[in-house]
Design an enzyme around this catalytic site. Structure first.
Site, PDB file in Angstrom:
ATOM      1  N   TYR A 299       0.846  -1.194   0.000  1.00 37.57           N
ATOM      2  CA  TYR A 299       0.000   0.000   0.000  1.00 37.57           C
ATOM      3  C   TYR A 299       0.882   1.245   0.000  1.00 37.57           C
ATOM      4  CZ  TYR A 299      -3.657  -3.304   1.279  1.00 37.57           C
ATOM      5  OH  TYR A 299      -4.535  -4.362   1.290  1.00 37.57           O
TER       6      TYR A 299
ATOM      7  N   ASN B  84     -12.331  -2.146  -4.786  1.00 39.78           N
ATOM      8  CA  ASN B  84     -12.207  -2.557  -6.183  1.00 39.78           C
ATOM      9  C   ASN B  84     -13.387  -3.457  -6.548  1.00 39.78           C
ATOM     10  OD1 ASN B  84     -11.446  -3.646  -8.683  1.00 39.78           O
ATOM     11  ND2 ASN B  84      -9.972  -5.053  -7.761  1.00 39.78           N
TER      12      ASN B  84
ATOM     13  N   CYS C 107      -6.344  -6.585  -7.140  1.00 42.00           N
ATOM     14  CA  CYS C 107      -6.168  -6.047  -5.792  1.00 42.00           C
ATOM     15  C   CYS C 107      -5.537  -7.075  -4.851  1.00 42.00           C
ATOM     16  CB  CYS C 107      -7.491  -5.528  -5.237  1.00 42.00           C
ATOM     17  SG  CYS C 107      -8.844  -6.702  -5.306  1.00 42.00           S
ATOM     18  N   HIS C 108      -5.617  -8.351  -5.221  1.00 43.89           N
ATOM     19  CA  HIS C 108      -4.996  -9.402  -4.404  1.00 43.89           C
ATOM     20  C   HIS C 108      -3.477  -9.300  -4.403  1.00 43.89           C
ATOM     21  CE1 HIS C 108      -5.419 -11.045  -8.490  1.00 43.89           C
ATOM     22  NE2 HIS C 108      -4.308 -11.709  -8.236  1.00 43.89           N
TER      23      HIS C 108
ATOM     24  N   GLU D 279      -0.556 -17.492  -9.090  1.00 42.43           N
ATOM     25  CA  GLU D 279       0.231 -16.627  -9.971  1.00 42.43           C
ATOM     26  C   GLU D 279       1.730 -16.802  -9.791  1.00 42.43           C
ATOM     27  OE1 GLU D 279      -1.091 -12.584  -9.574  1.00 42.43           O
ATOM     28  OE2 GLU D 279      -3.118 -13.077 -10.231  1.00 42.43           O
TER      29      GLU D 279
END
Length: 186
Positions: free
Chosen positions: A112, A140, A148-149, A175
């Site tokens: 963040y 989101n 956003c993950h 991912e």
């Protein structure tokens, strides 16, 4: 204003939805009448539907495109968010944050704080609130596609995910993120 101009400015948008069974659970997709994706939520997700009341409707082209995108994603491909016509509703600040989220590469995470510093630099400001960024990330409306993950707290803390930390961890592992560098915030 009066008459026709006022009627045009008060036009109510119609939204449509469909369901998608993903490997991480049921998802609800929503689009506007212009055929743009406005939402993708996991079952039980915080801010589910984002205040809209879509009419269930299968077979729309945007839903077929999104389902194809999701099928490729869950099969291990790395489709770009830009491959879909997206129209998430939000303030200019939230739009700016969501655009930055789409720039975080697959297999990587950002904090963040890093995002807040990026926005501050883009705007020529000395600083920007990481909490404000967190609020935008949390709201989101197009989960997974606007990633956003991929946002974590300082020192790799897995904090806040509207769909649940367990889903965030599944997506990041899928991912190829090095999960041993991340810590579940308690």
């Amino acid at each position: 204003m009066g008459g026709r101009a006022e009627a045009l400015s008060q036009r109510v948008m119609t939204y449509y939805s469909t369901e998608y069974a993903s490997p991480i659970g049921q998802m609800t997709l929503a689009c506007n009448e212009d055929g743009k994706l406005v939402g993708l939520w996991l079952a039980g997700q915080k801010y589910f539907l984002g205040g809209i009341s879509p009419v269930p409707r299968d077979g729309l082209p945007i839903f077929a495109q999104t389902e194809d995108w999701l099928n490729r994603y869950f099969a291990g491909e790395k489709p770009a968010a830009a491959a879909l016509p997206l129209a998430p509703a939000g303030s200019a600040f939230r739009q700016e944050v969501w655009k930055i989220l789409c720039e975080i590469p697959y297999g990587e995470v950002a904090t963040y704080g890093e995002i807040s510093r990026s926005i501050a630099a883009r705007r020529g400001l000395e600083r920007m609130s990481a909490q404000a960024v967190g609020g935008a990330v949390g709201h989101n409306p197009i989960s997974v596609i606007i990633p956003c993950h991929r946002v974590v707290g300082v020192h790799g803390r897995l904090t806040g995910y509207a769909g649940g930390i367990d889903k965030k961890m599944e997506l990041l592992a899928h991912e190829g993120v090095q999960m041993d560098r991340l810590v579940v915030h308690k």
